[in-house]
Write a protein that holds these residues in place. Structure first.
Motif, PDB file in Angstrom:
ATOM      1  N   TYR A   9       0.832  -1.209   0.000  1.00 59.43           N
ATOM      2  CA  TYR A   9       0.000   0.000   0.000  1.00 59.43           C
ATOM      3  C   TYR A   9       0.866   1.258   0.000  1.00 59.43           C
ATOM      4  CZ  TYR A   9      -3.477   3.446   1.386  1.00 59.43           C
ATOM      5  OH  TYR A   9      -4.286   4.555   1.436  1.00 59.43           O
ATOM      6  N   ARG A  10       1.929   1.259   0.795  1.00 62.73           N
ATOM      7  CA  ARG A  10       2.805   2.445   0.880  1.00 62.73           C
ATOM      8  C   ARG A  10       3.478   2.733  -0.464  1.00 62.73           C
ATOM      9  NH1 ARG A  10       8.119   2.580   1.963  1.00 62.73           N
ATOM     10  NH2 ARG A  10       8.137   0.443   2.765  1.00 62.73           N
ATOM     11  N   ARG A  11       3.775   1.681  -1.209  1.00 66.45           N
ATOM     12  CA  ARG A  11       4.488   1.842  -2.474  1.00 66.45           C
ATOM     13  C   ARG A  11       3.555   1.915  -3.685  1.00 66.45           C
ATOM     14  NH1 ARG A  11       9.193  -2.816  -1.976  1.00 66.45           N
ATOM     15  NH2 ARG A  11      10.560  -1.751  -0.484  1.00 66.45           N
ATOM     16  N   ARG A  12       2.261   2.016  -3.468  1.00 64.42           N
ATOM     17  CA  ARG A  12       1.314   1.842  -4.570  1.00 64.42           C
ATOM     18  C   ARG A  12       1.520   2.859  -5.692  1.00 64.42           C
ATOM     19  NH1 ARG A  12      -0.698   4.676  -0.537  1.00 64.42           N
ATOM     20  NH2 ARG A  12      -2.341   6.257  -0.798  1.00 64.42           N
ATOM     21  N   TRP A  13       1.848   4.120  -5.358  1.00 63.97           N
ATOM     22  CA  TRP A  13       2.012   5.120  -6.407  1.00 63.97           C
ATOM     23  C   TRP A  13       3.326   4.934  -7.157  1.00 63.97           C
ATOM     24  CZ3 TRP A  13      -2.187   7.151  -8.005  1.00 63.97           C
ATOM     25  CH2 TRP A  13      -3.248   7.383  -7.116  1.00 63.97           C
ATOM     26  N   LEU A  14       4.350   4.431  -6.468  1.00 66.54           N
ATOM     27  CA  LEU A  14       5.588   4.079  -7.165  1.00 66.54           C
ATOM     28  C   LEU A  14       5.356   2.884  -8.082  1.00 66.54           C
ATOM     29  CD1 LEU A  14       8.220   4.477  -4.292  1.00 66.54           C
ATOM     30  CD2 LEU A  14       7.864   5.985  -6.264  1.00 66.54           C
ATOM     31  N   THR A  15       4.518   1.960  -7.629  1.00 67.57           N
ATOM     32  CA  THR A  15       4.138   0.835  -8.478  1.00 67.57           C
ATOM     33  C   THR A  15       3.401   1.332  -9.713  1.00 67.57           C
ATOM     34  OG1 THR A  15       3.948  -0.631  -6.559  1.00 67.57           O
ATOM     35  CG2 THR A  15       2.825  -1.314  -8.572  1.00 67.57           C
ATOM     36  N   MET A  16       2.492   2.267  -9.511  1.00 75.06           N
ATOM     37  CA  MET A  16       1.772   2.880 -10.626  1.00 75.06           C
ATOM     38  C   MET A  16       2.746   3.494 -11.633  1.00 75.06           C
ATOM     39  SD  MET A  16      -0.800   4.494 -12.293  1.00 75.06           S
ATOM     40  CE  MET A  16      -2.287   4.666 -11.320  1.00 75.06           C
ATOM     41  N   ILE A 126      -2.465  -5.661 -12.347  1.00 72.13           N
ATOM     42  CA  ILE A 126      -1.682  -5.436 -11.131  1.00 72.13           C
ATOM     43  C   ILE A 126      -2.219  -4.221 -10.376  1.00 72.13           C
ATOM     44  CG2 ILE A 126       0.585  -4.780 -10.229  1.00 72.13           C
ATOM     45  CD1 ILE A 126       1.819  -6.471 -12.495  1.00 72.13           C
ATOM     46  N   LEU A 127      -2.535  -3.142 -11.106  1.00 73.68           N
ATOM     47  CA  LEU A 127      -3.097  -1.952 -10.456  1.00 73.68           C
ATOM     48  C   LEU A 127      -4.386  -2.286  -9.724  1.00 73.68           C
ATOM     49  CD1 LEU A 127      -2.655   0.979 -13.008  1.00 73.68           C
ATOM     50  CD2 LEU A 127      -1.413   0.589 -10.886  1.00 73.68           C
ATOM     51  N   THR A 128      -5.209  -3.096 -10.354  1.00 77.82           N
ATOM     52  CA  THR A 128      -6.486  -3.472  -9.743  1.00 77.82           C
ATOM     53  C   THR A 128      -6.279  -4.193  -8.426  1.00 77.82           C
ATOM     54  OG1 THR A 128      -7.484  -3.657 -11.941  1.00 77.82           O
ATOM     55  CG2 THR A 128      -8.641  -4.729 -10.132  1.00 77.82           C
ATOM     56  N   ASN A 129      -5.204  -4.945  -8.316  1.00 78.82           N
ATOM     57  CA  ASN A 129      -4.928  -5.691  -7.094  1.00 78.82           C
ATOM     58  C   ASN A 129      -4.143  -4.877  -6.065  1.00 78.82           C
ATOM     59  OD1 ASN A 129      -5.583  -8.886  -7.189  1.00 78.82           O
ATOM     60  ND2 ASN A 129      -5.264  -8.105  -9.253  1.00 78.82           N
ATOM     61  N   VAL A 130      -3.409  -3.858  -6.501  1.00 82.51           N
ATOM     62  CA  VAL A 130      -2.588  -3.060  -5.592  1.00 82.51           C
ATOM     63  C   VAL A 130      -3.409  -1.983  -4.896  1.00 82.51           C
ATOM     64  CG1 VAL A 130      -0.735  -1.336  -5.529  1.00 82.51           C
ATOM     65  CG2 VAL A 130      -0.368  -3.509  -6.708  1.00 82.51           C
ATOM     66  N   PHE A 131      -4.308  -1.339  -5.635  1.00 77.49           N
ATOM     67  CA  PHE A 131      -5.062  -0.220  -5.073  1.00 77.49           C
ATOM     68  C   PHE A 131      -6.353  -0.706  -4.425  1.00 77.49           C
ATOM     69  CE2 PHE A 131      -2.208   2.099  -7.762  1.00 77.49           C
ATOM     70  CZ  PHE A 131      -2.066   3.333  -7.157  1.00 77.49           C
ATOM     71  N   PRO A 132      -6.682  -0.184  -3.250  1.00 75.55           N
ATOM     72  CA  PRO A 132      -7.947  -0.553  -2.605  1.00 75.55           C
ATOM     73  C   PRO A 132      -9.120   0.028  -3.389  1.00 75.55           C
ATOM     74  CG  PRO A 132      -6.886   1.228  -1.403  1.00 75.55           C
ATOM     75  CD  PRO A 132      -5.907   0.782  -2.445  1.00 75.55           C
ATOM     76  N   PRO A 133     -10.317  -0.518  -3.183  1.00 76.19           N
ATOM     77  CA  PRO A 133     -11.484  -0.054  -3.949  1.00 76.19           C
ATOM     78  C   PRO A 133     -11.700   1.448  -3.900  1.00 76.19           C
ATOM     79  CG  PRO A 133     -12.016  -2.066  -2.762  1.00 76.19           C
ATOM     80  CD  PRO A 133     -10.643  -1.664  -2.306  1.00 76.19           C
ATOM     81  N   ALA A 134     -11.393   2.077  -2.773  1.00 77.92           N
ATOM     82  CA  ALA A 134     -11.641   3.517  -2.636  1.00 77.92           C
ATOM     83  C   ALA A 134     -10.754   4.341  -3.571  1.00 77.92           C
ATOM     84  CB  ALA A 134     -11.417   3.952  -1.185  1.00 77.92           C
ATOM     85  N   ARG A 136      -9.184   2.866  -6.390  1.00 79.26           N
ATOM     86  CA  ARG A 136      -9.008   2.150  -7.657  1.00 79.26           C
ATOM     87  C   ARG A 136      -9.504   2.955  -8.855  1.00 79.26           C
ATOM     88  NH1 ARG A 136     -11.341  -3.290  -6.746  1.00 79.26           N
ATOM     89  NH2 ARG A 136      -9.531  -3.452  -5.361  1.00 79.26           N
ATOM     90  N   GLY A 137     -10.618   3.648  -8.674  1.00 76.47           N
ATOM     91  CA  GLY A 137     -11.151   4.432  -9.787  1.00 76.47           C
ATOM     92  C   GLY A 137     -10.187   5.497 -10.244  1.00 76.47           C
ATOM     93  N   ARG A 138      -9.550   6.182  -9.284  1.00 74.93           N
ATOM     94  CA  ARG A 138      -8.584   7.224  -9.642  1.00 74.93           C
ATOM     95  C   ARG A 138      -7.356   6.618 -10.317  1.00 74.93           C
ATOM     96  NH1 ARG A 138      -5.036  10.925  -5.468  1.00 74.93           N
ATOM     97  NH2 ARG A 138      -4.135  12.340  -7.032  1.00 74.93           N
ATOM     98  N   ALA A 139      -6.884   5.492  -9.790  1.00 69.31           N
ATOM     99  CA  ALA A 139      -5.703   4.834 -10.368  1.00 69.31           C
ATOM    100  C   ALA A 139      -5.976   4.403 -11.809  1.00 69.31           C
ATOM    101  CB  ALA A 139      -5.297   3.637  -9.518  1.00 69.31           C
ATOM    102  N   SER A 386     -14.044  -3.348 -12.254  1.00 66.62           N
ATOM    103  CA  SER A 386     -14.750  -3.507 -10.985  1.00 66.62           C
ATOM    104  C   SER A 386     -15.891  -4.511 -11.078  1.00 66.62           C
ATOM    105  CB  SER A 386     -15.289  -2.155 -10.505  1.00 66.62           C
ATOM    106  OG  SER A 386     -16.242  -1.639 -11.416  1.00 66.62           O
ATOM    107  N   SER A 387     -16.291  -4.874 -12.294  1.00 64.96           N
ATOM    108  CA  SER A 387     -17.369  -5.850 -12.455  1.00 64.96           C
ATOM    109  C   SER A 387     -16.849  -7.289 -12.388  1.00 64.96           C
ATOM    110  CB  SER A 387     -18.098  -5.628 -13.781  1.00 64.96           C
ATOM    111  OG  SER A 387     -17.243  -5.857 -14.881  1.00 64.96           O
ATOM    112  N   LEU A 388     -15.526  -7.445 -12.323  1.00 63.48           N
ATOM    113  CA  LEU A 388     -14.909  -8.768 -12.264  1.00 63.48           C
ATOM    114  C   LEU A 388     -14.284  -9.004 -10.897  1.00 63.48           C
ATOM    115  CD1 LEU A 388     -12.998  -8.760 -15.684  1.00 63.48           C
ATOM    116  CD2 LEU A 388     -15.203  -9.813 -15.197  1.00 63.48           C
ATOM    117  N   PRO A 389     -14.233 -10.247 -10.439  1.00 65.35           N
ATOM    118  CA  PRO A 389     -13.507 -10.544  -9.207  1.00 65.35           C
ATOM    119  C   PRO A 389     -12.017 -10.324  -9.418  1.00 65.35           C
ATOM    120  CG  PRO A 389     -14.246 -12.575 -10.268  1.00 65.35           C
ATOM    121  CD  PRO A 389     -14.881 -11.445 -11.012  1.00 65.35           C
ATOM    122  N   PRO A 390     -11.263  -9.903  -8.384  1.00 69.20           N
ATOM    123  CA  PRO A 390      -9.834  -9.598  -8.529  1.00 69.20           C
ATOM    124  C   PRO A 390      -9.014 -10.737  -9.122  1.00 69.20           C
ATOM    125  CG  PRO A 390     -10.631  -8.834  -6.400  1.00 69.20           C
ATOM    126  CD  PRO A 390     -11.745  -9.635  -7.014  1.00 69.20           C
TER     127      PRO A 390
END
Length: 409
Positions: A9-16, A126-134, A136-139, A386-390
């Motif tokens: 979670y801490r590295r999520r934007w670097l991952t992005m 990968i982004l879908t799995n790294v970012f939490p639902p709140a 995810r839309g922005r990512a 978001s309509s698919l399971p992770p």
């Protein structure tokens, strides 16, 4: 002590940032070759058929293998497939930049496309799995904005490189970016896969590759040759559609399908996929039209023509990250409808472009085209994912990207 989940979670934007770096070079390569075709023709002695082959080899292989790569990422590990794709794409780019004949270039472009197909669906899954639902839309909105902007950047980067370097520089530029992205991904990108994935479905994979390959080949060949009566254009399109229909039939009847086609019964998934297809149909077409309009009608250099397409990309960079806020206020359905309306209005405006129009008229139309696309592509991509399971994120991303590639063709 920091847990694995907390570190991710801490590295999520670097991952992005890492994933987007890989995505950008792949998407740019969809359009960068167009401005270099005259130079390649002169310096390599390439015929028109060989130039067409260089375009076809990348488009067909890239489009036909994305679904397979997404499925393999779900089963074998998305980071693993992403990094293998980076290595292959980088080595093939280096080889393409040093090509000594047109046929070598065609072959190396096909190898580049294999690597590109392995990279693209993994970035989104990968982004879908790294970012939490709140978040995810922005990512996903940022991801979508970078996708659209990269298509507009292709002619600019190509024109800039050709002004100062040899034609092979449009491929060589990928090498240092791939190296940097690979190192960053090694340390920053977490591994993820579907722990409950079934066995590999060879029949489904083979049908998808053949069907998509035939369909994209027919579309690109028909457009390049302007001959829709040929077996190689309309015939291949019909053959591809028939094979894809067989794919759907086979996948609906087996226990461990490559992709559960029942997801298409979900209106959110299917409608969003269709909206994204319309968006990229327009984007590829307008980018192609504007590049030639500015070079052959307005007499601009390749670099100047590339810069003239920039308003389309700038609008997407501005509006795509902001699209989730509009979605939160009026919902994805009305946001996408608004985006399609703006896009349609801008396309209608191109009907009135004449030889004597000042270029700023086209710049304004391009900006509105990009703004409309931003409000279509970003929310539609988020709706699909978001309509698919992770655990099915890889296959979902592959379907999303393949739809775009077919639309672009």
């Amino acid at each position: 002590m920091e847990t694995v989940e907390e570190r991710i979670y801490r590295r999520r934007w670097l991952t992005m940032l890492t994933l987007v770096s890989g995505l950008i070079i792949v998407i740019i390569d969809n359009t960068i070759l167009n401005v270099a075709l005259p130079s390649i023709s002169q310096q390599l002695g390439a015929s028109q058929a060989q130039l067409t082959g260089a375009i076809l080899s990348y488009a067909v292989v890239f489009g036909s293998l994305q679904f397979t790569a997404g499925v393999l990422g779900d089963r074998w590990g998305r980071k693993r497939i992403f990094m293998i794709g980076l290595v292959l794409f980088g080595l093939a780019s280096l080889a393409a930049s040093l090509s000594q004949s047109p046929n070598q270039l065609v072959g190396f472009r096909a190898l580049m496309a294999i690597g590109a197909a392995m990279i693209t669906p993994q970035t989104l899954s990968i982004l879908t799995n790294v970012f939490p639902p709140a978040e995810r839309g922005r990512a996903i909105a940022i991801w979508a904005g970078c996708t659209g902007a990269s298509l507009a950047l292709g002619p600019i980067v190509g024109g800039l490189l050709l002004d100062y370097f040899w034609w092979g520089s449009i491929f060589f530029i990928n090498v240092p970016i791939v190296i940097g992205t690979f190192i960053a991904a090694w340390f920053l990108v977490p591994e993820s896969k579907n722990a409950n994935a079934g066995k590999i479905d060879p029949a489904g994979i083979a049908l998808s590759v053949v069907g998509l390959g035939a369909l994209i080949f027919g579309l690109v060949y028909g457009g390049e040759k302007r001959d829709w009566s040929s077996v190689l254009s309309t015939g291949m399109i019909v053959f591809g559609v028939a094979i894809l229909a067989l794919f759907v039939l086979v996948e609906s009847k087996i226990d461990s399908p490559s992709f559960d086609v029942r997801f298409f019964k979900n209106p959110r998934f299917s409608a969003a996929s269709i909206a994204a297809a319309f968006g990229f149909f327009a984007l590829f077409g307008i980018s192609f039209f504007l590049t030639f309009y500015f070079q052959f009608v307005k007499g601009l250099t390749p670099l100047q023509a590339g810069l003239s397409v920039l308003p389309v990309g700038i609008a997407q960079v501005i509006f795509a990250p902001r699209a989730p806020k509009l979605v939160a206020r009026i919902g994805p359905k009305f946001t996408i409808a608004l985006g399609l309306a703006v896009l349609a209005a801008s396309l209608f405006g191109y009907l009135f472009v004449s030889l004597d129009d000042p270029v700023w008229h086209v710049y304004v139309l391009g900006f509105f085209t990009g703004a409309g696309l931003a409000h279509v592509v970003a929310p539609s991509t988020e709706s699909v994912m978001s309509s698919l399971p992770p655990e099915n994120a890889g296959a979902g991303a592959a379907v999303n990207n393949t739809t775009r590639q077919v639309s672009g063709a």
